[in-house]
Design a protein around this motif. Sequence first.
Motif, PDB file in Angstrom:
ATOM      1  N   ILE A   1       0.840  -1.204   0.000  1.00 44.38           N
ATOM      2  CA  ILE A   1       0.000   0.000   0.000  1.00 44.38           C
ATOM      3  C   ILE A   1       0.870   1.246   0.000  1.00 44.38           C
ATOM      4  N   PHE A   2       1.901   1.260   0.846  1.00 47.67           N
ATOM      5  CA  PHE A   2       2.800   2.415   0.911  1.00 47.67           C
ATOM      6  C   PHE A   2       3.607   2.544  -0.372  1.00 47.67           C
ATOM      7  N   LEU A   3       4.028   1.402  -0.944  1.00 46.84           N
ATOM      8  CA  LEU A   3       4.844   1.443  -2.154  1.00 46.84           C
ATOM      9  C   LEU A   3       4.047   1.870  -3.386  1.00 46.84           C
ATOM     10  N   SER A   4       2.732   1.827  -3.304  1.00 43.43           N
ATOM     11  CA  SER A   4       1.908   2.223  -4.449  1.00 43.43           C
ATOM     12  C   SER A   4       1.901   3.732  -4.661  1.00 43.43           C
ATOM     13  N   PHE A   5       2.394   4.488  -3.660  1.00 40.09           N
ATOM     14  CA  PHE A   5       2.474   5.940  -3.786  1.00 40.09           C
ATOM     15  C   PHE A   5       3.929   6.356  -4.000  1.00 40.09           C
ATOM     16  N   PRO A   6       4.181   7.329  -4.888  1.00 40.66           N
ATOM     17  CA  PRO A   6       5.541   7.878  -5.000  1.00 40.66           C
ATOM     18  C   PRO A   6       5.956   8.486  -3.665  1.00 40.66           C
ATOM     19  N   PRO A   7       7.197   8.266  -3.217  1.00 41.81           N
ATOM     20  CA  PRO A   7       7.623   8.753  -1.900  1.00 41.81           C
ATOM     21  C   PRO A   7       7.419  10.252  -1.701  1.00 41.81           C
ATOM     22  N   LEU A   8       7.741  11.056  -2.720  1.00 40.18           N
ATOM     23  CA  LEU A   8       7.586  12.496  -2.568  1.00 40.18           C
ATOM     24  C   LEU A   8       6.124  12.884  -2.420  1.00 40.18           C
ATOM     25  N   LEU A   9       5.253  12.264  -3.218  1.00 48.01           N
ATOM     26  CA  LEU A   9       3.828  12.566  -3.141  1.00 48.01           C
ATOM     27  C   LEU A   9       3.257  12.183  -1.782  1.00 48.01           C
TER      28      LEU A   9
ATOM     29  N   ALA B   1       4.968  11.938   1.012  1.00 50.20           N
ATOM     30  CA  ALA B   1       5.525  12.857   2.004  1.00 50.20           C
ATOM     31  C   ALA B   1       4.788  14.195   1.984  1.00 50.20           C
ATOM     32  N   ILE B   2       4.469  14.697   0.797  1.00 48.95           N
ATOM     33  CA  ILE B   2       3.725  15.953   0.677  1.00 48.95           C
ATOM     34  C   ILE B   2       2.364  15.822   1.345  1.00 48.95           C
ATOM     35  N   ALA B   3       1.690  14.705   1.086  1.00 45.27           N
ATOM     36  CA  ALA B   3       0.365  14.496   1.677  1.00 45.27           C
ATOM     37  C   ALA B   3       0.437  14.437   3.202  1.00 45.27           C
ATOM     38  N   MET B   4       1.445  13.761   3.724  1.00 43.24           N
ATOM     39  CA  MET B   4       1.560  13.608   5.171  1.00 43.24           C
ATOM     40  C   MET B   4       1.916  14.932   5.843  1.00 43.24           C
ATOM     41  N   VAL B   5       2.828  15.690   5.242  1.00 44.29           N
ATOM     42  CA  VAL B   5       3.205  16.981   5.829  1.00 44.29           C
ATOM     43  C   VAL B   5       2.032  17.957   5.760  1.00 44.29           C
ATOM     44  N   SER B   6       1.236  17.849   4.715  1.00 46.81           N
ATOM     45  CA  SER B   6       0.054  18.707   4.603  1.00 46.81           C
ATOM     46  C   SER B   6      -0.912  18.451   5.749  1.00 46.81           C
TER      47      SER B   6
ATOM     48  N   MET C   1      17.278  15.387  -1.436  1.00 45.81           N
ATOM     49  CA  MET C   1      16.481  16.020  -2.489  1.00 45.81           C
ATOM     50  C   MET C   1      15.030  16.197  -2.059  1.00 45.81           C
ATOM     51  N   THR C   2      14.488  15.193  -1.374  1.00 43.36           N
ATOM     52  CA  THR C   2      13.097  15.269  -0.918  1.00 43.36           C
ATOM     53  C   THR C   2      12.930  16.357   0.136  1.00 43.36           C
ATOM     54  N   ILE C   3      13.883  16.448   1.058  1.00 42.65           N
ATOM     55  CA  ILE C   3      13.839  17.498   2.083  1.00 42.65           C
ATOM     56  C   ILE C   3      13.862  18.873   1.430  1.00 42.65           C
ATOM     57  N   ALA C   4      14.776  19.041   0.458  1.00 44.00           N
ATOM     58  CA  ALA C   4      14.870  20.317  -0.247  1.00 44.00           C
ATOM     59  C   ALA C   4      13.585  20.620  -1.010  1.00 44.00           C
ATOM     60  N   SER C   5      12.986  19.584  -1.610  1.00 41.86           N
ATOM     61  CA  SER C   5      11.747  19.771  -2.372  1.00 41.86           C
ATOM     62  C   SER C   5      10.607  20.210  -1.458  1.00 41.86           C
ATOM     63  N   LEU C   6      10.481  19.568  -0.295  1.00 43.39           N
ATOM     64  CA  LEU C   6       9.430  19.932   0.649  1.00 43.39           C
ATOM     65  C   LEU C   6       9.624  21.363   1.157  1.00 43.39           C
TER      66      LEU C   6
END
Length: 287
Positions: free
Chosen positions: A126-134, A136-141, A218-223
């Motif tokens: 279930i977790f792998l079905s989502f792109p990690p960045l997407l 992470a964005i959803a969770m931080v939101s 890269m993900t940290i910088a993107s967020l």
Amino acid sequence: MKPKVKELKQSFYLLQKNRLTQISFYVMIVLFLIAVFAPLIIPYPSHISNEANIADKFLAPSRTHFFGTDELGRDIFSRVIYGTRVSLTTAVLSVGLALIIGVPLGAIAGTVGGMLDEVIMRITDIFLSFPPLLLAIAMVSVLGPSLNNAMMAIAISWWPWYTRLVRGQAISMKERKFVQAAETIGTSKFKTIFKHIIPNTISPVIVQASMDMGGVIMTIASLSFLGLGAQAPTPEWGLMISTGRNYFPDIWWYSIFPGLSIFITVLTFNLLGDGIREILDPKTRNK
């Protein structure tokens, strides 16, 4: 003890033989030294905060300010150097937390099997079905924009990769004679997993973790660039690029130097990860 010493010497030999890996290893050491001693080496410690010096705003790179200054007159070189500490600390903690969650779950799933394995792996899928960045964005939101929440979101996004990796290793490892011998003498499953399975699956985990460091940075910088990670006045590279784009291209140094820092750091960890993979690969060792 002797085989371990021999293996360590062979690792150092292979490290010296691969010039790119050797360079990336030294660069990584320098980056971590900068992160540790950042408060001592930055020329303007007070510029890490929101302290304003409007008279010096938007100064071009010079001997006084190597990377120029920003809209508040703060020294960008000091903020980029301190940003090394922020990015590396967050990346290490994120990967470490993902390992703490993912590695034991993978070892348990692969060793115990059955219904428990099915439950763990279906949750993992279930977790792998989502792109990690997407994800992470959803969770931080949901959690709210902050560097700590971004770190937690990244860890939760990344743990399934380690679970899948370690599960495959554990399935193979539990058929080994030393594991079967431990079970024969009555060693509990819990002790077998943490004393025999996990320690013997650490090599691919180290390779994956070293390669993931670049992706996590890269993900940290993107967020932070999107306003979901670090918040002002934290000197985080992604946040600095996000602010500097408002003044680009006239004030080019505001975004260029944090961007170069991200590029160098991510490239370093990617090259180092490739090198470690070659060093730990038995086929490479036997050549």
